[in-house]
Design a protein around this motif. Structure first.
Motif, mmCIF file in Angstrom:
data_model
loop_
_atom_site.group_PDB
_atom_site.id
_atom_site.type_symbol
_atom_site.label_atom_id
_atom_site.label_comp_id
_atom_site.label_asym_id
_atom_site.label_seq_id
_atom_site.Cartn_x
_atom_site.Cartn_y
_atom_site.Cartn_z
ATOM 1 N N LEU A 83 0.774 -1.223 -0.067
ATOM 2 C CA LEU A 83 0.067 -0.043 -0.163
ATOM 3 C C LEU A 83 0.881 1.145 -0.094
ATOM 4 C CD1 LEU A 83 -2.757 -0.641 2.657
ATOM 5 C CD2 LEU A 83 -3.047 -0.695 0.173
ATOM 6 N N GLY A 84 0.430 2.267 -0.995
ATOM 7 C CA GLY A 84 1.214 3.602 -0.784
ATOM 8 C C GLY A 84 0.125 4.511 -0.370
ATOM 9 N N SER A 85 0.697 6.016 -0.718
ATOM 10 C CA SER A 85 -0.291 7.053 -0.638
ATOM 11 C C SER A 85 0.073 7.792 -1.971
ATOM 12 C CB SER A 85 -0.237 7.543 0.671
ATOM 13 O OG SER A 85 0.782 8.273 1.038
ATOM 14 N N ASP A 86 -0.865 8.625 -2.197
ATOM 15 C CA ASP A 86 -0.596 9.518 -3.655
ATOM 16 C C ASP A 86 -1.269 10.851 -3.432
ATOM 17 O OD1 ASP A 86 -0.532 10.242 -6.312
ATOM 18 O OD2 ASP A 86 -0.211 8.409 -7.079
ATOM 19 N N THR A 87 -0.365 11.750 -3.489
ATOM 20 C CA THR A 87 -0.844 13.159 -3.375
ATOM 21 C C THR A 87 -0.340 13.802 -4.649
ATOM 22 O OG1 THR A 87 -0.346 12.979 -1.054
ATOM 23 C CG2 THR A 87 -0.465 15.375 -2.086
ATOM 24 N N GLY A 88 0.624 13.630 -5.235
ATOM 25 C CA GLY A 88 0.913 14.289 -6.417
ATOM 26 C C GLY A 88 1.766 13.281 -7.361
ATOM 27 N N GLY A 89 1.488 12.043 -7.409
ATOM 28 C CA GLY A 89 2.140 11.038 -8.119
ATOM 29 C C GLY A 89 2.870 10.145 -7.428
ATOM 30 N N SER A 90 2.986 10.140 -6.002
ATOM 31 C CA SER A 90 3.770 9.287 -5.575
ATOM 32 C C SER A 90 3.723 7.656 -5.394
ATOM 33 C CB SER A 90 4.082 10.071 -3.849
ATOM 34 O OG SER A 90 2.970 10.128 -3.240
ATOM 35 N N ILE A 91 2.320 7.197 -5.718
ATOM 36 C CA ILE A 91 2.580 5.865 -6.109
ATOM 37 C C ILE A 91 2.834 5.629 -7.394
ATOM 38 C CG2 ILE A 91 0.436 3.857 -6.464
ATOM 39 C CD1 ILE A 91 -0.833 4.794 -3.992
ATOM 40 N N ARG A 92 2.244 6.292 -8.322
ATOM 41 C CA ARG A 92 2.435 6.031 -9.728
ATOM 42 C C ARG A 92 3.824 6.116 -10.381
ATOM 43 N NH1 ARG A 92 -1.234 10.235 -11.221
ATOM 44 N NH2 ARG A 92 -0.998 10.750 -8.905
ATOM 45 N N GLY A 97 -6.875 6.761 8.904
ATOM 46 C CA GLY A 97 -5.721 6.231 9.620
ATOM 47 C C GLY A 97 -4.606 6.506 8.575
ATOM 48 N N LEU A 98 -4.635 7.342 7.761
ATOM 49 C CA LEU A 98 -3.773 7.867 6.800
ATOM 50 C C LEU A 98 -3.168 9.160 7.383
ATOM 51 C CD1 LEU A 98 -1.810 7.979 4.259
ATOM 52 C CD2 LEU A 98 -3.853 9.059 3.010
ATOM 53 N N MET A 99 -2.005 9.328 7.658
ATOM 54 C CA MET A 99 -1.479 10.630 8.240
ATOM 55 C C MET A 99 -1.467 11.673 6.983
ATOM 56 S SD MET A 99 1.597 9.246 10.369
ATOM 57 C CE MET A 99 1.775 8.323 11.894
ATOM 58 N N ALA A 100 -2.302 12.526 7.269
ATOM 59 C CA ALA A 100 -2.653 13.718 6.428
ATOM 60 C C ALA A 100 -1.615 14.382 5.982
ATOM 61 C CB ALA A 100 -4.037 14.573 6.745
ATOM 62 N N MET A 101 -1.299 14.619 4.469
ATOM 63 C CA MET A 101 -0.380 15.464 4.118
ATOM 64 C C MET A 101 -1.192 16.640 3.555
ATOM 65 S SD MET A 101 1.978 14.874 0.876
ATOM 66 C CE MET A 101 2.724 16.165 -0.184
ATOM 67 N N ALA A 102 -1.889 16.473 2.299
ATOM 68 C CA ALA A 102 -2.819 17.442 1.689
ATOM 69 C C ALA A 102 -4.013 16.634 1.633
ATOM 70 C CB ALA A 102 -1.957 17.934 0.253
ATOM 71 N N SER A 103 -5.071 17.243 2.411
ATOM 72 C CA SER A 103 -6.425 16.384 2.552
ATOM 73 C C SER A 103 -7.200 16.293 1.023
ATOM 74 C CB SER A 103 -7.230 16.936 3.563
ATOM 75 O OG SER A 103 -6.150 17.060 4.692
ATOM 76 N N SER A 104 -7.086 17.364 0.154
ATOM 77 C CA SER A 104 -7.765 17.302 -0.972
ATOM 78 C C SER A 104 -7.292 16.615 -2.095
ATOM 79 C CB SER A 104 -8.218 18.703 -1.290
ATOM 80 O OG SER A 104 -7.164 19.276 -1.981
ATOM 81 N N LEU A 105 -5.993 16.178 -1.721
ATOM 82 C CA LEU A 105 -5.268 15.486 -2.917
ATOM 83 C C LEU A 105 -4.823 14.108 -2.520
ATOM 84 C CD1 LEU A 105 -2.767 18.314 -3.374
ATOM 85 C CD2 LEU A 105 -4.727 17.816 -4.849
ATOM 86 N N ASP A 106 -4.723 13.820 -1.104
ATOM 87 C CA ASP A 106 -4.309 12.493 -0.875
ATOM 88 C C ASP A 106 -5.471 11.309 -1.325
ATOM 89 O OD1 ASP A 106 -2.194 13.535 0.591
ATOM 90 O OD2 ASP A 106 -3.297 13.408 2.512
ATOM 91 N N GLN A 107 -4.682 10.250 -1.558
ATOM 92 C CA GLN A 107 -5.624 8.891 -1.767
ATOM 93 C C GLN A 107 -4.512 7.703 -1.514
ATOM 94 O OE1 GLN A 107 -8.936 7.451 -2.906
ATOM 95 N NE2 GLN A 107 -9.084 8.957 -1.484
ATOM 96 N N ILE A 108 -5.157 6.779 -0.850
ATOM 97 C CA ILE A 108 -4.428 5.472 -0.615
ATOM 98 C C ILE A 108 -4.714 4.561 -1.813
ATOM 99 C CG2 ILE A 108 -3.908 3.342 0.683
ATOM 100 C CD1 ILE A 108 -4.973 4.881 3.180
#
Lengths: 95, 458
Positions: free
Chosen positions: B145-154, B200-211
């Motif tokens: 599992l990763g989290s993606d705010t501006g491309g960090s999974i892809r 349970g995901l530590m928020a970075m940028a709430s309108s952009l974050d997704q797991i």
């Protein structure tokens, strides 16, 4: 141009301690990052609505009732605080 | 090894190996090679082994097991696993123990998944899910599992090799080298905003974050997504949506190619890989259509205003009082705040907090933050217009298309598409972007593309 005074003000708003060296560093960096945003000035957005979330969100309501959490979870949340007294979180005196 | 979820599941139910053997193999591999890679921050050997034993007992009793049961995974260290350390890669949370499970973790545990450990990341996810991507790429986990705010999974999934031991260097300002799924030759899925609970995901940028999942195949990404998606009462932005089977057959698929993503500075080899992928889709019966996303050139500036603004607001909670790093050198409350945050946050985090606070402050809010929110509307409208004519959009996996997707809240998947001879990678990927909540379409299209890749390779 961002001034040193401005950097200190922002750092105070953000509750962020900075050394003198860092104040000068952030002054330079913020100035150049803000220059990058100048490109947005070309855009006329007077008639555009701002977007805070990708999709329309509705308020989610529930009854204003205390939810019973398992006590061990409450304990764990309290235990996460660095300074405690019993089941209280300790804060420096503010008066 | 190097099994997909599907293969590992088959192996378990056909009793080719036990869940315990599988978990032990992976733990052994982590021990052997992770010194070099540093994909893991915490390895959960004990709980992984005891979970695996339970699955073996179920199999021995002849019970039917869920597809993720007994399959070892890695979880990014900004997602809470109850009772385990969760650092978000930061000194400020170096000793923080999660008091509860993130919803995605709870859902995976309900499927009897085996969690091998928590993966390395740039502090507060400001860079990438590099540890998760590297763990999957080096086969130290079947998926992650990763989290993606501006491309960090892809992004890290598409490069040949992410180097999490250098996260803090690579991750700076989401520079090209720090990016996860596409840099590792694995698959990375960023779901639609709201498709997966962020509780349970530590928020970075709430309108952009997704797991989202990082996997070895598109099929695996679908398996994990189907488990973690859906409405959660603990996240008011999460929504329920029907997971309709893809409404589109490949022959009818209309693939949009945004001309704005194929200009200025695109690497020739990467361009070649993308062009081949476009050709492949045409051979498979899809119709490719050139589209335009005119506001693309403003996406990065827009992102770098909105993201730090939200970061500065979210990270206000780290005050040294309720949890986290605490400096006790003064009797004044303000000093506790200032010093705990000065010492607890790393340089990049502080830079973003400063920038975010600046653009939100009186006198600057309208010129910067509000302006960015309006530009965000324009970027969103770009996609909405394009999606009147096409079903999916195909792009390179690079920063501009990646952040645009987060700004618009769209689902996107990065898939390895071919080798390139690059200094930091040995593969390039494509990104397929879908309409909101049409993960089924990009997953189906991705699966067909992946199959054609595999048959071409053999």
């Amino acid at each position: 141009m961002v001034t040193k005074k401005k950097v200190k003000h922002i750092a105070k708003l953000a509750r962020l301690g900075l050394t003198e060296k860092e104040i000068e560093k952030f002054r330079k960096e913020l100035s150049s990052i803000l220059d990058y945003f100048e490109q947005l000035k070309q855009l006329d957005v007077t008639k555009v609505e701002p977007c805070s979330h990708p999709f329309f969100l509705e308020n989610v309501m529930r009854e204003d009732e205390a939810k019973q959490e398992p006590t061990d979870r409450v304990d764990k949340l309290i235990e996460a605080a660095p300074e405690r007294k019993g089941r209280y979180v300790k804060v420096k005196s503010i008066l | 090894m190097n099994l997909t979820i599907k293969q590992a599941h088959q192996g378990l139910i056909k009793k080719e190996f036990s869940a315990l053997e599988l978990a032990k193999d992976y733990l052994k591999k982590i021990k052997k090679i992770d010194k070099e890679i540093s994909a893991f921050l915490t390895v959960l050997q004990k709980s992984a082994l005891s979970q695996a034993k339970q699955i073996d007992a179920m199999i021995a009793q002849g019970q039917k097991i869920p597809v993720l049961a007994g399959i070892p995974l890695a979880v990014k260290d900004n997602i809470l696993v109850e009772g385990e350390r969760c650092t978000t890669g930061s000194k400020i949370l170096q000793n923080y123990v999660a008091p509860y499970d993130a919803t995605v973790v709870r859902k995976l545990k309900e499927q009897q998944a085996v969690i091998l450990g928590k993966t390395n990341m740039d502090e507060f996810a400001l860079g990438s899910s590099c540890g998760s991507a590297a763990a999957v790429a080096a086969d130290m986990a079947v998926y992650a599992l990763g989290s993606d705010t501006g491309g960090s999974i892809r992004l890290p999934a598409h490069l040949g090799y992410a180097r999490p031991q250098r996260c803090s260097v690579f991750g700076r300002a989401e520079g090209v080298a720090g990016r996860p799924a596409c840099f590792c030759g694995v698959v990375g899925l960023k779901p639609t905003y709201g498709a997966v609970s962020r509780y349970g995901l530590m928020a970075m940028a709430s309108s952009l974050d997704q797991i989202g999942p990082i996997t070895k195949s598109v099929e695996d990404a679908k398996i994990v997504f189907d488990v973690i998606k859906g409405k959660d009462e603990m996240d008011s932005t999460s929504v329920e949506f029907k997971n309709q089977e893809s409404r589109i057959k490949n022959q009818e698929l209309r693939v949009g190619i945004p001309k704005e993503y194929f200009i200025e500075g695109i690497d020739k080899e990467v361009e070649g890989v993308i062009k081949n992928a476009i050709k492949k889709f045409e051979e498979l019966g899809a119709k490719t259509i050139e589209i335009s996303l005119p506001y693309t050139k403003y996406a990065l500036a827009c992102y770098y205003l909105i993201m730090p603004a939200e970061v500065s607001a979210n990270l206000a909670r780290y005050d040294g009082i309720r949890f986290g790093y605490f400096v006790n050198k003064s009797d004044a409350l303000l000093d506790v705040y200032l010093q705990s945050r000065e010492q607890g946050f790393g340089e990049e985090v502080r830079r973003r907090i400063m920038l975010g606070t600046y653009v939100l402050s009186t006198g600057y809010y309208e010129a910067y933050y509000l302006k960015a929110q309006k530009v965000r509307t324009l970027i969103k409208q770009d996609f909405a217009k394009a999606f009147e004519k096409v079903d999916v959009i195909l792009t390179p996996v690079s920063p501009t298309p990646a952040v645009s997707v987060n700004l618009a809240g769209l689902p996107a998947i990065s898939i390895p598409a071919g080798p390139v001879r690059d200094k930091v990678s040995n593969g390039a990927g494509i990104q397929l972007i879908g309409k909101p909540f049409e993960e089924s379409v990009i997953l189906a299209a991705g699966q067909v593309f992946e199959k054609s890749q595999n048959s071409a390779a053999t």
